[in-house]
Design a protein around this motif. Structure first.
Motif, PDB file in Angstrom:
ATOM      1  N   TYR A 160     -10.135 -50.318  66.582  1.00  0.00           N
ATOM      2  CA  TYR A 160      -9.393 -49.988  65.356  1.00  0.00           C
ATOM      3  C   TYR A 160     -10.134 -50.415  64.079  1.00  0.00           C
ATOM      4  N   ARG A 220      -3.507 -50.121  60.011  1.00  0.00           N
ATOM      5  CA  ARG A 220      -3.847 -50.026  61.430  1.00  0.00           C
ATOM      6  C   ARG A 220      -3.420 -51.279  62.203  1.00  0.00           C
ATOM      7  N   ASP A 262      -0.864 -50.611  65.181  1.00  0.00           N
ATOM      8  CA  ASP A 262      -1.506 -49.904  66.294  1.00  0.00           C
ATOM      9  C   ASP A 262      -2.432 -50.834  67.069  1.00  0.00           C
TER      10      ASP A 262
END
Lengths: 329, 168
Positions: free
Chosen positions: B27, B59, B62
């Motif tokens: 990520y 992010r 996630d």
């Protein structure tokens, strides 16, 4: 009503002589703007020259022994003049001898134009009060930025604006040293030696390189243009002596350079002189002995002026513009 | 950008750490530090490991989910949103005067972090130069961090050259 404007020049070194020369050389143009004038007195450490009918070109050739005995204070007390141009050397601790000269001239009702920072740093508000009480003007364009217009620019042309901050390069010697370190990758001491050889730095450069001269200008700017009431001790000062060529190298990798910046900011309350990182594209990133100032205002937003901060003719330019401002027809 | 501090629980076995780190790199997270809290090992030989990461704030969720999906238990995480960043040059005996102490003082504030540093050392015993980049949770906090930096450096006789830009 003044028929002939009588001028006394107090301090007859490089600046005093420069002003006298311009007053004689450009007499016609200046008289068109302010009316007839004459230099009636020139005062030096060594003595004085006084002629109520006016001194001519011969005064420029006078050296130590050519002056007649007499003190500056005697001339201020006894001679008749409308404006004194006070250009004696600066002492920012006590302000003397300029402080006494300026106070006495204002007291007797004479306008004063000065390039001398000391008296203003020590006693700005007191001198302004004295001028107001005696209904005369105290002008000092030459104290900050030399030939670069700043004081009258802000007071006249930016009148009506609130001044948020003024910051910039106020010392040409430091700017020369830093911009040479930047371009030639030399050490501070190497460039300082070069600057001394070129007459850009004094034999004792402390006053410039330690930021003292810039700080004196910061005090004048804060008091005169941002209506503050500060003294020299209120300014945080850091000079340029610790800066290394590697500092420039690291800065340049990110497109920054280093300049000694004097700053007065109402918003952040900052009153300081310190080396700062600035983008190489910033208008204040000037090179050589130039001065540059950024004025931030509420209405006109940002204004930048760049010009020569020192020099005989450049300083004369500021003094003559003050003279014209006072007596403009 | 955000700085996230995650505490994951890892078994004291080879390959465990990688399961936590792989999603971070996937990520685009930049790992600032990993601290094995061995002294807090549980009777079941589970070690809490604190990982500090600089990552795009959008992010974070996630990434955390991906770490969990990899079979790693995330005990806790907290996020500092860094919205203001500035750089300054330090000139002087930076290394001799304990650079990590200088950085730690900023990082310990909880509202500011040293996110980047570039050091130039010309010669031993000569002054060195560092370009230090500091991020904080807001403009005022960044100013506080710069004040702290100035204070620490003054005591160590290090010159701080601050930027002129007001984008503090």
């Amino acid at each position: 009503m003044i028929t002939v404007i009588k001028i006394a020049i107090i301090g007859f070194g490089v600046i005093g002589r420069g002003v006298a020369e311009v007053l004689l050389e450009k007499k016609e143009e200046i008289q068109n703007r302010i009316g007839e004038y004459s230099i009636v007195a020139v005062c030096e450490k060594d003595g004085v020259a006084y002629n109520p009918d006016g001194l001519g070109w011969e005064v420029l050739k006078m050296k130590g022994g050519d002056f007649s005995e007499g003190s500056t204070v005697d001339i201020i007390e006894t001679a008749e003049f409308d404006v004194a141009i006070e250009v004696t050397p600066t002492d920012i601790k006590k302000g003397e001898p300029g402080l006494t000269h300026i106070s006495e001239c204002l007291e007797k009702g004479s306008h004063v134009i000065t390039s001398n920072k000391g008296p203003l740093v020590v006693a700005y508000s007191k001198l302004q009060e004295l001028a107001e009480r005696n209904e005369v003007q105290l002008m000092f364009e030459a104290t900050v930025g030399g030939g670069m217009p700043l004081i009258k620019l802000v007071r006249n042309d930016l009148a009506g604006n609130e001044i948020d901050s003024i910051r910039g390069i106020l010392n040409g010697t430091c700017n020369y040293i830093l911009s040479r370190m930047e371009s030639e990758k030399l050490t501070y001491n190497q460039v300082l030696t070069e600057a001394k050889e070129l007459g850009i730095a004094e034999a004792d450069p402390t006053y410039d390189v330690e930021g003292i001269d810039s700080a004196a200008k910061v005090v004048i700017i804060a008091n005169a243009l941002l209506n503050m009431d500060i003294t020299y001790d209120d300014v945080e000062i850091e000079g340029i002596t610790a800066i290394t060529p590697e500092a420039f190298e690291v800065a340049m990798e990110r497109d920054y350079t280093i300049r000694l910046i004097g700053e007065v900011s109402r918003e952040t309350g900052s009153l300081k002189v310190s080396p700062r990182l600035i983008s190489t594209h910033h208008p204040l990133a000037v090179t050589g002995t130039l001065n540059a100032v950024q004025i931030r205002t509420d209405l006109a937003k940002d204004i930048v002026v760049i010009g020569r901060g020192a020099g005989q003719k450049e300083t004369s330019s500021a003094i003559i513009s003050d003279l014209i401002e006072i007596f403009r027809k | 950008m955000a700085i996230v501090s995650i505490v994951v629980e890892l078994k004291d076995q080879p390959g465990q750490l990688l399961r936590a780190l792989e999603p971070i790199s996937r990520y685009g997270g930049n790992i600032l530090g990993i601290l094995h809290q061995r002294e807090k090992m549980t009777p079941l030989k589970i070690i809490p490991v604190e990982i500090s990461i600089k990552i795009d704030e959008n992010r974070v969720e996630d990434m955390i989910n991906a770490i969990k999906e990899n079979g790693v238990n995330v005990r806790s995480y907290n996020e500092i949103r860094l919205v203001a960043t500035t750089s300054a040059l330090l000139v002087g005996h930076i290394i001799h005067t304990d650079l990590s102490d200088t950085v730690r003082k900023i990082d310990k504030t909880g509202y500011a972090e040293v996110i980047d540093m570039h050091i130039n050392m010309p010669q031993l015993n000569e002054p060195s130069t560092a370009m230090i980049t500091i991020s904080a949770t807001g403009k005022e906090k960044l100013q506080d961090a710069m004040k702290l930096l100035n204070e620490v450096c003054r005591n160590k006789d290090i010159l701080v050259i601050e930027p002129l830009n007001e984008e503090y």
